[in-house]
Write a protein that holds these residues in place. Structure first.
Motif, mmCIF file in Angstrom:
data_model
loop_
_atom_site.group_PDB
_atom_site.id
_atom_site.type_symbol
_atom_site.label_atom_id
_atom_site.label_comp_id
_atom_site.label_asym_id
_atom_site.label_seq_id
_atom_site.Cartn_x
_atom_site.Cartn_y
_atom_site.Cartn_z
ATOM 1 N N GLN A 173 -0.799 5.946 3.176
ATOM 2 C CA GLN A 173 0.414 6.665 2.780
ATOM 3 C C GLN A 173 0.584 7.959 3.560
ATOM 4 N N LYS A 174 -0.505 8.575 3.944
ATOM 5 C CA LYS A 174 -0.438 9.815 4.721
ATOM 6 C C LYS A 174 -0.105 9.546 6.191
ATOM 7 N N ASP A 201 -5.531 3.613 0.239
ATOM 8 C CA ASP A 201 -4.110 3.804 -0.085
ATOM 9 C C ASP A 201 -3.635 5.188 0.340
ATOM 10 N N LYS A 202 -4.443 6.194 0.057
ATOM 11 C CA LYS A 202 -4.063 7.578 0.397
ATOM 12 C C LYS A 202 -3.938 7.762 1.907
ATOM 13 N N ILE A 203 -4.888 7.207 2.639
ATOM 14 C CA ILE A 203 -4.846 7.341 4.101
ATOM 15 C C ILE A 203 -3.607 6.649 4.663
ATOM 16 N N LYS A 263 0.818 -1.214 0.000
ATOM 17 C CA LYS A 263 0.000 0.000 0.000
ATOM 18 C C LYS A 263 0.853 1.267 0.000
ATOM 19 N N ALA A 277 -1.030 5.507 -5.038
ATOM 20 C CA ALA A 277 -2.360 5.456 -4.401
ATOM 21 C C ALA A 277 -3.455 5.385 -5.451
ATOM 22 N N LYS A 278 -4.291 4.359 -5.333
ATOM 23 C CA LYS A 278 -5.421 4.175 -6.253
ATOM 24 C C LYS A 278 -6.751 4.416 -5.560
ATOM 25 N N THR A 279 -6.804 4.180 -4.258
ATOM 26 C CA THR A 279 -8.048 4.308 -3.500
ATOM 27 C C THR A 279 -7.832 5.231 -2.310
ATOM 28 N N ASN A 280 -8.920 5.562 -1.642
ATOM 29 C CA ASN A 280 -8.820 6.385 -0.432
ATOM 30 C C ASN A 280 -8.056 5.651 0.665
#
Length: 104
Positions: A43-44, A39-41, A29, A34-37
């Protein structure tokens, strides 16, 4: 939503340790675009750190990231316990016939 996605990953790979799968899943992940929310969360909130020996470990970037790591780890442990409970439940008494009781 994060636990649901992690749960689906665990179900696809039930033959492996849930805690080691957490490492694999987080690494995928974090290192993939990032492909989805979810993934974004991830990564953040979570960072992969590496020491000089080349070992990797995960660090929460903030208090919410540390809480996310703790929750994912606890979920992985509970999934492992559920697998063990299911295995024991599916065993027959005869499977334990050769076990000796040291109390007698």
């Amino acid at each position: 939503m994060i636990l649901k996605e992690f749960s689906d990953f665990l179900k696809e790979n039930e033959d492996k340790s849930s805690v080691s799968l957490l490492f694999v899943w987080l690494k995928i992940k974090i290192e993939s675009p990032a492909k989805t929310n979810v993934d974004k969360i991830i990564q953040k909130e979570i960072y992969i750190a590496k020491n000089k020996a080349g070992n990797s470990f995960f660090i929460g970037k903030s208090p919410s990231g540390r809480k996310l790591m703790q929750s994912l780890y606890n979920f992985a442990l509970s999934f492992e316990q559920q697998k063990m409970s299911r295995w024991i439940h599916n065993q027959k008494a005869n499977n334990f016939k050769n076990c000796k009781n040291n109390d007698t």
